[in-house]
Design a protein around this motif. Structure first.
Motif, PDB file in Angstrom:
ATOM      1  N   GLN A 167       0.851  -1.188   0.000  1.00 47.55           N
ATOM      2  CA  GLN A 167       0.000   0.000   0.000  1.00 47.55           C
ATOM      3  C   GLN A 167       0.887   1.238   0.000  1.00 47.55           C
ATOM      4  N   VAL A 168       0.550   2.187  -0.851  1.00 53.04           N
ATOM      5  CA  VAL A 168       1.306   3.436  -0.958  1.00 53.04           C
ATOM      6  C   VAL A 168       0.369   4.601  -0.656  1.00 53.04           C
ATOM      7  N   SER A 169       0.827   5.537   0.154  1.00 47.72           N
ATOM      8  CA  SER A 169       0.083   6.766   0.426  1.00 47.72           C
ATOM      9  C   SER A 169       0.865   7.938  -0.131  1.00 47.72           C
ATOM     10  N   GLY A 170       0.157   8.962  -0.544  1.00 44.28           N
ATOM     11  CA  GLY A 170       0.851  10.103  -1.116  1.00 44.28           C
ATOM     12  C   GLY A 170       0.002  11.357  -1.117  1.00 44.28           C
ATOM     13  N   ILE A 171       0.620  12.445  -1.504  1.00 47.38           N
ATOM     14  CA  ILE A 171      -0.073  13.728  -1.610  1.00 47.38           C
ATOM     15  C   ILE A 171      -0.184  14.096  -3.085  1.00 47.38           C
ATOM     16  N   VAL A 172      -1.143  14.961  -3.376  1.00 48.89           N
ATOM     17  CA  VAL A 172      -1.410  15.338  -4.762  1.00 48.89           C
ATOM     18  C   VAL A 172      -0.991  16.782  -4.995  1.00 48.89           C
ATOM     19  N   ALA A 173      -0.260  17.001  -6.079  1.00 47.46           N
ATOM     20  CA  ALA A 173       0.141  18.353  -6.467  1.00 47.46           C
ATOM     21  C   ALA A 173      -0.388  18.643  -7.861  1.00 47.46           C
ATOM     22  N   ALA A 174      -0.916  19.841  -8.045  1.00 46.59           N
ATOM     23  CA  ALA A 174      -1.467  20.229  -9.347  1.00 46.59           C
ATOM     24  C   ALA A 174      -0.735  21.463  -9.854  1.00 46.59           C
ATOM     25  N   GLN A 175      -0.418  21.453 -11.133  1.00 51.99           N
ATOM     26  CA  GLN A 175       0.243  22.607 -11.736  1.00 51.99           C
ATOM     27  C   GLN A 175      -0.021  22.628 -13.230  1.00 51.99           C
ATOM     28  N   GLY A 176      -0.559  23.744 -13.708  1.00 59.40           N
ATOM     29  CA  GLY A 176      -0.791  23.899 -15.139  1.00 59.40           C
ATOM     30  C   GLY A 176      -1.801  22.907 -15.668  1.00 59.40           C
ATOM     31  N   ASP A 177      -1.355  22.001 -16.525  1.00 62.49           N
ATOM     32  CA  ASP A 177      -2.265  21.022 -17.116  1.00 62.49           C
ATOM     33  C   ASP A 177      -2.001  19.607 -16.615  1.00 62.49           C
ATOM     34  N   SER A 178      -1.285  19.483 -15.501  1.00 57.03           N
ATOM     35  CA  SER A 178      -0.971  18.150 -15.003  1.00 57.03           C
ATOM     36  C   SER A 178      -1.200  18.041 -13.502  1.00 57.03           C
ATOM     37  N   VAL A 179      -1.452  16.812 -13.065  1.00 59.97           N
ATOM     38  CA  VAL A 179      -1.619  16.486 -11.656  1.00 59.97           C
ATOM     39  C   VAL A 179      -0.652  15.356 -11.338  1.00 59.97           C
ATOM     40  N   THR A 180       0.056  15.482 -10.224  1.00 60.95           N
ATOM     41  CA  THR A 180       1.045  14.482  -9.853  1.00 60.95           C
ATOM     42  C   THR A 180       0.760  13.937  -8.458  1.00 60.95           C
ATOM     43  N   ILE A 181       0.820  12.619  -8.331  1.00 58.40           N
ATOM     44  CA  ILE A 181       0.712  11.972  -7.025  1.00 58.40           C
ATOM     45  C   ILE A 181       2.121  11.660  -6.546  1.00 58.40           C
ATOM     46  N   GLU A 182       2.521  12.301  -5.465  1.00 67.00           N
ATOM     47  CA  GLU A 182       3.852  12.110  -4.904  1.00 67.00           C
ATOM     48  C   GLU A 182       3.756  11.144  -3.724  1.00 67.00           C
ATOM     49  N   PRO A 183       4.244   9.891  -3.878  1.00 65.42           N
ATOM     50  CA  PRO A 183       4.185   8.943  -2.768  1.00 65.42           C
ATOM     51  C   PRO A 183       4.992   9.433  -1.570  1.00 65.42           C
ATOM     52  N   THR A 184       4.469   9.203  -0.383  1.00 66.23           N
ATOM     53  CA  THR A 184       5.173   9.604   0.845  1.00 66.23           C
ATOM     54  C   THR A 184       5.540   8.405   1.708  1.00 66.23           C
ATOM     55  N   THR A 185       4.690   7.392   1.750  1.00 64.01           N
ATOM     56  CA  THR A 185       4.979   6.186   2.542  1.00 64.01           C
ATOM     57  C   THR A 185       4.523   4.955   1.786  1.00 64.01           C
ATOM     58  N   ALA A 186       5.152   3.838   2.083  1.00 66.73           N
ATOM     59  CA  ALA A 186       4.764   2.561   1.490  1.00 66.73           C
ATOM     60  C   ALA A 186       4.922   1.472   2.533  1.00 66.73           C
TER      61      ALA A 186
END
Length: 242
Positions: free
Chosen positions: A152-171
């Motif tokens: 299981q991976v948890s992460g935070i979401v960052a949005a910029q311009g025309d893209s959204v990125t999920i940055e994993p923080t823990t696994a």
């Protein structure tokens, strides 16, 4: 009777004022209905749903004469974009009556539920995103030495311009580790080092950008912006590309 001539004048002024207010309200209502109908007709083929329009500011007729509306609000609580259901609310400021000219600023919010998010986000394997309080998580499996390991991976979401990125923080491993002689820290670290990118331009009119994205349990709400945007059939039907 001559002594009360001014009462007739005041009465006439009041009648004219009331008539002007009624006319202003009537023209505003008509314009709102027509604007909503035109916007619905000009929506891209991939977008379906009803739109309501509210024209704010002061006197409608005065704004019409000056050629610009101070504020126009659009609501579409049940839109569908490429089959993805969403609720949208937009506020446009500096809206010209001549729509061949650009709108000064548009700020919109679009909200989709967890099922809709999983319809547009491609997670490795057969996993699905779970939207939590300010973060997302997903589960998956990896094969190691012939063993299937669940993680299981948890992460935070960052949005910029025309893209959204999920940055994993823990696994963390959820099953199958057993007595395997493996470096769990290294394995989990590799899982948490792979961000997931999602291009959302294909769901937005060209020129619109994602300003922020809020994650709450079961729902994601994005704030979208566009400046100097020409609201025309071509611009609404031209979506961005990835």
């Amino acid at each position: 009777m001559r002594r009360f001539w001014w009462l007739w004048v005041i009465g006439g002024v009041v009648v004219l004022a009331v008539a002007a207010v009624i006319a202003d309200v009537a023209f505003r209502s008509y314009a709102q209905s027509e604007a909503a109908a035109q916007i619905e007709q000009q929506l891209p083929e991939a977008v379906e749903g009803e739109v309501s329009v509210s024209i704010g500011g002061g006197s409608f007729l005065l704004q019409l004469i000056t050629g610009e509306f101070a504020e126009v609000t659009l609501d579409a609580p049940e839109l569908s974009v490429n089959g993805v259901p969403l609720a949208a609310h937009a506020v446009a400021t500096g809206v010209p009556t001549d729509l061949t000219k650009p709108v000064q600023s548009i700020r919109a919010t679009a909200s989709i539920d967890q099922d809709a998010v999983n319809g547009i986000v491609d997670i490795p394997g057969d996993s699905e995103l779970v939207l939590g309080d300010g973060e997302v998580s997903y589960e998956g499996t990896i094969s190691l030495f012939g063993f299937s390991l669940g993680y299981q991976v948890s992460g935070i979401v960052a949005a910029q311009g025309d893209s959204v990125t999920i940055e994993p923080t823990t696994a963390s491993l959820t099953q199958g580790a057993g007595n395997l002689d493996i470096d769990l820290d290294q394995l989990l670290g590799s899982l948490a080092d792979d961000p997931i990118g999602v291009c959302v331009a294909q769901y937005l009119p060209a020129g619109a950008e994602v300003e922020s994205l809020e994650i709450t349990p079961g729902r994601a709400t994005a704030v979208l912006t566009a400046d100097d945007f020409v609201v025309s059939e071509d611009s609404l039907r031209t979506l961005g590309s990835c």
